[in-house]
Design a protein around this motif. Structure first.
Motif, PDB file in Angstrom:
ATOM      1  N   LYS A   1      -6.134   3.776  -0.268  1.00 59.20           N
ATOM      2  CA  LYS A   1      -5.191   4.853   0.039  1.00 59.20           C
ATOM      3  C   LYS A   1      -3.951   4.752  -0.847  1.00 59.20           C
ATOM      4  CE  LYS A   1      -6.530   5.658   4.811  1.00 59.20           C
ATOM      5  NZ  LYS A   1      -6.150   5.537   6.232  1.00 59.20           N
ATOM      6  N   ILE A   2      -3.470   3.545  -1.042  1.00 61.45           N
ATOM      7  CA  ILE A   2      -2.297   3.347  -1.908  1.00 61.45           C
ATOM      8  C   ILE A   2      -2.624   3.782  -3.328  1.00 61.45           C
ATOM      9  CG2 ILE A   2      -0.767   1.602  -2.929  1.00 61.45           C
ATOM     10  CD1 ILE A   2      -1.073   0.080  -0.203  1.00 61.45           C
TER      11      ILE A   2
ATOM     12  N   LYS B   1       5.767  -2.207  -0.670  1.00 60.08           N
ATOM     13  CA  LYS B   1       6.048  -1.029  -1.495  1.00 60.08           C
ATOM     14  C   LYS B   1       7.314  -1.160  -2.331  1.00 60.08           C
ATOM     15  CE  LYS B   1       3.703   1.980   1.770  1.00 60.08           C
ATOM     16  NZ  LYS B   1       3.865   3.095   2.721  1.00 60.08           N
TER      17      LYS B   1
ATOM     18  N   ASN C   1      -9.706  -0.337   2.524  1.00 58.30           N
ATOM     19  CA  ASN C   1      -9.379   1.077   2.695  1.00 58.30           C
ATOM     20  C   ASN C   1      -7.873   1.322   2.599  1.00 58.30           C
ATOM     21  OD1 ASN C   1     -11.887   2.337   2.841  1.00 58.30           O
ATOM     22  ND2 ASN C   1     -12.150   1.722   4.969  1.00 58.30           N
TER      23      ASN C   1
ATOM     24  N   HIS D   1      -4.900   5.878  -4.253  1.00 56.81           N
ATOM     25  CA  HIS D   1      -5.151   7.320  -4.259  1.00 56.81           C
ATOM     26  C   HIS D   1      -3.860   8.126  -4.215  1.00 56.81           C
ATOM     27  CE1 HIS D   1      -6.294  11.249  -2.493  1.00 56.81           C
ATOM     28  NE2 HIS D   1      -7.291  11.140  -3.358  1.00 56.81           N
ATOM     29  N   ASN D   2      -2.858   7.626  -3.483  1.00 54.48           N
ATOM     30  CA  ASN D   2      -1.630   8.386  -3.240  1.00 54.48           C
ATOM     31  C   ASN D   2      -0.474   8.053  -4.187  1.00 54.48           C
ATOM     32  OD1 ASN D   2      -2.786   9.784  -1.077  1.00 54.48           O
ATOM     33  ND2 ASN D   2      -2.293   8.125   0.329  1.00 54.48           N
ATOM     34  N   ASN D   3      -0.677   7.186  -5.157  1.00 56.33           N
ATOM     35  CA  ASN D   3       0.408   6.779  -6.048  1.00 56.33           C
ATOM     36  C   ASN D   3      -0.048   6.764  -7.495  1.00 56.33           C
ATOM     37  OD1 ASN D   3       2.734   5.730  -4.219  1.00 56.33           O
ATOM     38  ND2 ASN D   3       0.859   4.953  -3.299  1.00 56.33           N
ATOM     39  N   ASP D   4       0.914   6.904  -8.366  1.00 56.55           N
ATOM     40  CA  ASP D   4       0.667   6.805  -9.800  1.00 56.55           C
ATOM     41  C   ASP D   4       0.373   5.340 -10.145  1.00 56.55           C
ATOM     42  OD1 ASP D   4       1.860   6.156 -12.613  1.00 56.55           O
ATOM     43  OD2 ASP D   4       1.452   8.325 -12.631  1.00 56.55           O
TER      44      ASP D   4
END
Length: 113
Positions: A73-74, A56, A69, A76-79
Motif C-alpha cells: 500500500k505504501i 513515514k 500488504n 502504491h500510494n507514494n512516489d
C-alpha cells in the motif's frame, strides 16, 4: 539467501531494506542499512525499531500481522523517489546516536564510576 560474508555488498546494491522480522533484539542490519542511507521497512513493535524509525519520516513501520500488504500500500500510494529518500533521515539519526564523538562522553562517565 542465508549467511553471507559480504552482506555490505547487498546493502550497497539496494535502495530499500525490507526487514519483516516478527521478533528481533537489536537489529544490526537495520542500523547498518541506515548508515548506507537506505530506506527501511520494518515491523512495528519489534526490537528497537520503534526507537529509531519514525514512521513515514525516516523509515516505515508496518504491522506484524500483514507487513507485505501494508508495504505494498505504501509503495502504491507514494512516489518511489520519495520513499527512497526517506532513508536519509534515519542515517542522520543513527550517526548522531552512535558516532564515537557523541557517545564518548557517556562511555567516559561509565568508566569513571
Amino acid at each position: 539467501l542465508g549467511y553471507k560474508k559480504n552482506a555490505q555488498h547487498f546493502i550497497k546494491s539496494s535502495d530499500i531494506l525490507i526487514h519483516f522480522s516478527k521478533t528481533e533484539s537489536f537489529g544490526h542490519v537495520v542500523l547498518e542499512s541506515a548508515l548506507q542511507e537506505k530506506t527501511i521497512f520494518a515491523c512495528n513493535n519489534v526490537g528497537t525499531f520503534n526507537y529509531y524509525i519514525k514512521n513515514k519520516k525516516n523509515g516505515f513501520l508496518v504491522p506484524k500481522k500483514d507487513p507485505v500488504n501494508a508495504a505494498l500500500k505504501i509503495f502504491h500510494n507514494n512516489d518511489l523517489r520519495k520513499i527512497i529518500n526517506i532513508g536519509n533521515g534515519l542515517n542522520k539519526l543513527v550517526k548522531s546516536k552512535f558516532d564515537i564523538n557523541n557517545t564518548w562522553v557517556q562511555y567516559n562517565k561509565i568508566l569513571k564510576n
